[in-house]
Design a protein around this motif. Structure first.
Motif, PDB file in Angstrom:
ATOM      1  N   CYS A 175       0.770  -1.074   0.010  1.00  0.00           N
ATOM      2  CA  CYS A 175       0.018   0.304   0.093  1.00  0.00           C
ATOM      3  C   CYS A 175       1.156   1.092   0.114  1.00  0.00           C
ATOM      4  O   CYS A 175       0.391   1.923  -0.150  1.00  0.00           O
ATOM      5  N   THR A 176       1.830   1.956   0.456  1.00  0.00           N
ATOM      6  CA  THR A 176       3.038   2.714   0.829  1.00  0.00           C
ATOM      7  C   THR A 176       3.514   2.941  -0.525  1.00  0.00           C
ATOM      8  O   THR A 176       4.439   3.857  -0.858  1.00  0.00           O
ATOM      9  N   ALA A 177       3.760   1.388  -0.744  1.00  0.00           N
ATOM     10  CA  ALA A 177       4.522   1.553  -2.245  1.00  0.00           C
ATOM     11  C   ALA A 177       4.053   2.523  -3.331  1.00  0.00           C
ATOM     12  O   ALA A 177       4.770   2.744  -4.512  1.00  0.00           O
ATOM     13  N   SER A 178       2.606   3.147  -3.080  1.00  0.00           N
ATOM     14  CA  SER A 178       2.170   3.481  -4.514  1.00  0.00           C
ATOM     15  C   SER A 178       2.000   4.849  -4.563  1.00  0.00           C
ATOM     16  O   SER A 178       2.282   5.056  -5.527  1.00  0.00           O
ATOM     17  N   GLY A 179       2.943   5.539  -3.442  1.00  0.00           N
ATOM     18  CA  GLY A 179       3.175   6.556  -3.310  1.00  0.00           C
ATOM     19  C   GLY A 179       3.650   7.504  -2.263  1.00  0.00           C
ATOM     20  O   GLY A 179       4.055   6.956  -1.446  1.00  0.00           O
ATOM     21  N   PRO A 180       4.144   8.372  -2.585  1.00  0.00           N
ATOM     22  CA  PRO A 180       4.203   9.344  -1.111  1.00  0.00           C
ATOM     23  C   PRO A 180       3.380   9.511  -0.396  1.00  0.00           C
ATOM     24  O   PRO A 180       1.963   9.522  -1.299  1.00  0.00           O
ATOM     25  N   LEU A 181       3.264   9.582   1.511  1.00  0.00           N
ATOM     26  CA  LEU A 181       2.376  10.321   1.381  1.00  0.00           C
ATOM     27  C   LEU A 181       1.530  11.435   1.515  1.00  0.00           C
ATOM     28  O   LEU A 181       2.854  12.525   0.599  1.00  0.00           O
ATOM     29  N   LEU A 196       9.134   6.306   8.366  1.00  0.00           N
ATOM     30  CA  LEU A 196       8.225   5.662   9.341  1.00  0.00           C
ATOM     31  C   LEU A 196       7.829   3.777   7.986  1.00  0.00           C
ATOM     32  O   LEU A 196       8.310   3.607   7.313  1.00  0.00           O
ATOM     33  N   ASP A 197       7.702   2.866   9.036  1.00  0.00           N
ATOM     34  CA  ASP A 197       7.582   1.888   9.181  1.00  0.00           C
ATOM     35  C   ASP A 197       5.978   1.490   8.702  1.00  0.00           C
ATOM     36  O   ASP A 197       4.882   3.004   8.444  1.00  0.00           O
ATOM     37  N   ALA A 198       6.132   0.949   7.401  1.00  0.00           N
ATOM     38  CA  ALA A 198       4.142   0.493   7.067  1.00  0.00           C
ATOM     39  C   ALA A 198       3.037   0.112   7.647  1.00  0.00           C
ATOM     40  O   ALA A 198       2.424   1.280   7.702  1.00  0.00           O
ATOM     41  N   VAL A 199       3.665  -0.118   8.695  1.00  0.00           N
ATOM     42  CA  VAL A 199       1.975  -0.154   9.820  1.00  0.00           C
ATOM     43  C   VAL A 199       1.866   1.385  10.494  1.00  0.00           C
ATOM     44  O   VAL A 199       0.636   1.755   9.871  1.00  0.00           O
ATOM     45  N   THR A 200       3.086   2.233  11.077  1.00  0.00           N
ATOM     46  CA  THR A 200       2.541   3.746  10.854  1.00  0.00           C
ATOM     47  C   THR A 200       2.365   4.710   9.733  1.00  0.00           C
ATOM     48  O   THR A 200       1.624   5.444   9.915  1.00  0.00           O
ATOM     49  N   ALA A 201       3.139   4.217   8.601  1.00  0.00           N
ATOM     50  CA  ALA A 201       2.882   5.069   7.658  1.00  0.00           C
ATOM     51  C   ALA A 201       1.090   4.720   7.198  1.00  0.00           C
ATOM     52  O   ALA A 201      -0.042   5.756   6.759  1.00  0.00           O
ATOM     53  N   LEU A 257      -1.608   3.620   9.285  1.00  0.00           N
ATOM     54  CA  LEU A 257      -2.713   4.792  10.348  1.00  0.00           C
ATOM     55  C   LEU A 257      -2.348   6.334   9.923  1.00  0.00           C
ATOM     56  O   LEU A 257      -3.041   7.153  10.290  1.00  0.00           O
ATOM     57  N   VAL A 258      -1.169   6.891   9.367  1.00  0.00           N
ATOM     58  CA  VAL A 258      -1.598   7.840   9.235  1.00  0.00           C
ATOM     59  C   VAL A 258      -2.256   8.789   7.589  1.00  0.00           C
ATOM     60  O   VAL A 258      -2.821   9.421   8.206  1.00  0.00           O
ATOM     61  N   ARG A 259      -1.394   7.769   7.145  1.00  0.00           N
ATOM     62  CA  ARG A 259      -2.862   7.529   6.136  1.00  0.00           C
ATOM     63  C   ARG A 259      -4.296   7.151   6.638  1.00  0.00           C
ATOM     64  O   ARG A 259      -5.696   8.406   6.188  1.00  0.00           O
ATOM     65  N   GLU A 260      -4.803   6.823   7.449  1.00  0.00           N
ATOM     66  CA  GLU A 260      -6.106   6.660   8.219  1.00  0.00           C
ATOM     67  C   GLU A 260      -6.297   7.390   8.468  1.00  0.00           C
ATOM     68  O   GLU A 260      -7.667   8.245   8.245  1.00  0.00           O
ATOM     69  N   ALA A 261      -5.005   8.366   9.180  1.00  0.00           N
ATOM     70  CA  ALA A 261      -5.720   9.681  10.084  1.00  0.00           C
ATOM     71  C   ALA A 261      -5.850  10.722   9.211  1.00  0.00           C
ATOM     72  O   ALA A 261      -6.699  11.345   9.912  1.00  0.00           O
ATOM     73  N   HIS A 262      -5.972  10.912   8.266  1.00  0.00           N
ATOM     74  CA  HIS A 262      -5.837  12.165   7.224  1.00  0.00           C
ATOM     75  C   HIS A 262      -6.689  12.181   6.394  1.00  0.00           C
ATOM     76  O   HIS A 262      -7.818  12.560   6.744  1.00  0.00           O
ATOM     77  N   GLY A 263      -7.409  10.520   6.483  1.00  0.00           N
ATOM     78  CA  GLY A 263      -8.502  10.166   5.539  1.00  0.00           C
ATOM     79  C   GLY A 263     -10.135  10.349   6.508  1.00  0.00           C
ATOM     80  O   GLY A 263     -11.304  10.878   6.563  1.00  0.00           O
TER      81      GLY A 263
END
Length: 173
Positions: free
Chosen positions: A25-31, A65-70, A72-78
């Motif tokens: 999921c994180t490999a698709s692009g930057p946060l 940032l590890d994958a799980v943290t990333a 979580l950050v995406r989830e928080a943005h949503g």
């Protein structure tokens, strides 16, 4: 005994699969970017609590940032973009339990608290980020911008102007 080992192996295999899935999921692009990033427009004051106004973009994440943290950050943005600031804050707190020394996570949590109408907490999180930023001027600048915005939200404009000067001195927009 073998059944216990097999169960343990399956648990680890499941965790590895989840980790690989999140990494994909994180490999698709930057946060997305946090508020206050260069080129981002920051509103003059925090949005009213409960408003549907979206938070500004987020600054680039640190590469550690590890994958799980990333995730979580995406989830928080949503959550924050839909106005669920309480849920976004709780999600970022979970991310901070994983990466407590990442100053940009503290800035993100501060932005969410500011948007939720808690400028005192936002300032505290900005100051925490400042202590963790070390000698990283762009990160220090983000922390000072959060502090400035939280001071402005409380009508402490002279102090806010000084904090903004610190931010601009570290990383001009």
């Amino acid at each position: 005994m073998r059944a216990a080992r097999r169960g343990q192996f399956l648990s680890w295999a499941w965790l590895a699969g989840v980790g690989l899935g999140l990494a994909a999921c994180t490999a698709s692009g930057p946060l997305t970017q946090l508020p206050g990033a260069p080129g981002a427009t920051v509103p003059p004051a925090a949005p009213a609590p409960g408003s549907a106004e979206q938070l500004p973009p987020v600054p680039p994440r640190s590469p550690r940032l590890d994958a799980v943290t990333a995730a979580l950050v995406r989830e928080a943005h949503g959550q924050a973009s839909s106005g669920a600031y309480g849920a976004a804050g709780a999600t970022l707190e979970r991310a901070l339990r994983i990466e407590p020394d990442d100053p940009l996570l503290w800035v993100e949590l501060g932005r969410v608290r500011l948007a939720d109408g808690s400028p005192e907490q936002a300032e505290g999180f900005g100051r925490k980020a400042l202590t963790l930023a070390g000698s990283n001027p762009p990160v220090q600048s983000e922390a000072w911008r959060l502090i400035a915005d939280s001071l402005k939200a409380r009508g402490r404009n002279v102090e806010a102007l000084e904090a903004e000067r610190h931010a601009l001195g570290l990383a001009p927009r």
